[in-house]
Design a protein around this motif. Sequence first.
Motif, PDB file in Angstrom:
ATOM      1  N   LEU A 147      -6.968   4.354   7.208  1.00  0.00           N
ATOM      2  CA  LEU A 147      -5.666   4.622   6.574  1.00  0.00           C
ATOM      3  C   LEU A 147      -5.723   4.603   5.053  1.00  0.00           C
ATOM      4  CD1 LEU A 147      -3.133   2.728   8.868  1.00  0.00           C
ATOM      5  CD2 LEU A 147      -3.398   5.188   8.589  1.00  0.00           C
ATOM      6  N   VAL A 148      -6.659   3.845   4.497  1.00  0.00           N
ATOM      7  CA  VAL A 148      -6.732   3.731   3.034  1.00  0.00           C
ATOM      8  C   VAL A 148      -7.143   5.074   2.408  1.00  0.00           C
ATOM      9  CG1 VAL A 148      -7.894   2.508   1.129  1.00  0.00           C
ATOM     10  CG2 VAL A 148      -7.130   1.241   3.140  1.00  0.00           C
ATOM     11  N   THR A 154       1.366  10.940   4.637  1.00  0.00           N
ATOM     12  CA  THR A 154       1.075  11.230   6.042  1.00  0.00           C
ATOM     13  C   THR A 154       1.129   9.949   6.895  1.00  0.00           C
ATOM     14  OG1 THR A 154      -1.317  10.916   5.834  1.00  0.00           O
ATOM     15  CG2 THR A 154      -0.466  13.128   5.377  1.00  0.00           C
ATOM     16  N   ILE A 155       1.305   8.805   6.218  1.00  0.00           N
ATOM     17  CA  ILE A 155       1.431   7.543   6.961  1.00  0.00           C
ATOM     18  C   ILE A 155       2.915   7.303   7.232  1.00  0.00           C
ATOM     19  CG2 ILE A 155       0.960   5.057   6.943  1.00  0.00           C
ATOM     20  CD1 ILE A 155      -1.287   5.662   4.866  1.00  0.00           C
ATOM     21  N   LEU A 160       3.097   0.067   7.039  1.00  0.00           N
ATOM     22  CA  LEU A 160       1.691   0.445   6.898  1.00  0.00           C
ATOM     23  C   LEU A 160       1.421   1.005   5.510  1.00  0.00           C
ATOM     24  CD1 LEU A 160       0.472   2.099  10.212  1.00  0.00           C
ATOM     25  CD2 LEU A 160      -0.285  -0.032   9.167  1.00  0.00           C
ATOM     26  N   ARG A 161       2.380   1.806   4.998  1.00  0.00           N
ATOM     27  CA  ARG A 161       2.206   2.348   3.637  1.00  0.00           C
ATOM     28  C   ARG A 161       2.103   1.218   2.619  1.00  0.00           C
ATOM     29  NH1 ARG A 161       6.016   6.351   4.928  1.00  0.00           N
ATOM     30  NH2 ARG A 161       7.658   5.273   3.793  1.00  0.00           N
ATOM     31  N   GLY A 162       2.926   0.200   2.802  1.00  0.00           N
ATOM     32  CA  GLY A 162       2.907  -0.957   1.905  1.00  0.00           C
ATOM     33  C   GLY A 162       1.573  -1.690   1.972  1.00  0.00           C
ATOM     34  N   LEU A 163       1.086  -1.827   3.189  1.00  0.00           N
ATOM     35  CA  LEU A 163      -0.183  -2.525   3.416  1.00  0.00           C
ATOM     36  C   LEU A 163      -1.346  -1.768   2.767  1.00  0.00           C
ATOM     37  CD1 LEU A 163      -0.923  -5.053   4.935  1.00  0.00           C
ATOM     38  CD2 LEU A 163      -1.372  -3.658   6.956  1.00  0.00           C
TER      39      LEU A 163
END
Length: 197
Positions: A147-148, A154-155, A160-163
């Motif tokens: 994800l990074v 697209t997330i 999850l975007r915050g993470l």
Amino acid sequence: MVGNYSMIRHIKEYAKENNIPIMVDDGIDFLTTLVLKKKATNILEIGTAIGYSAIMMALVDPKVRVTSIERDEVRYLEALKNIKAFELEDRITLIYNDAFHVKLDDKYDLIFIDAAKAQNIKFFEMFEHNLKSGGIIVTDNLKFHGLVAQEEDTIKSKNLRGLVRKIKEYISFLKSNTKYDTEFFDIGDGISVSTKK
Ligand code: SAH
Ligand code: MG
């Protein structure tokens, strides 16, 4: 007598069934090789889960001692059970607490950060005084399952975007931290090794 290999397989199966994010195989190979190469004998781990990585590090050499912190009771109890099964109680010390409430005086050769991914900078800053000079801080999951590297829009999940943003901040923090030389490895779920100058 149940052999180590089948006990390790059992831990890995339990992790899979219960969605416990233990290190992936090439990640654990990398970590245990690092313990061996650096001759790390006193290790601190933030994030025990069920004891898998702590046990694997302890099995590298009979001189290795691991102190590991876990805040989840069910996981902590499972880790205790697993450590007993390997008869490693005398070399692995578990601390059942939130790492942010734990104050340690000991110095370690290796500190392994593998807990809440959004808190990496805080863990680093909280425990770096426990690192011996020439010691290393190792951090797992810098790719966070790919994800990074993904475009942010697209997330779908906001959490999850915050993470992912936090993990990117941590990577920048490591790159700009002049007290350490940090190397990044595209192994397992992404691992950094920060050597204290
Ligand atoms: N190192 C393990 C996996 C750890 S998974 C292995 O590879 O075998 C991450 C663990 O960190 C989870 O069990 C979670 O409960 C724990 N954790 C997250 N934040 C924490 C904190 N602030 N203090 C203690 N444990 C924490
Ligand atoms: Mg991990």
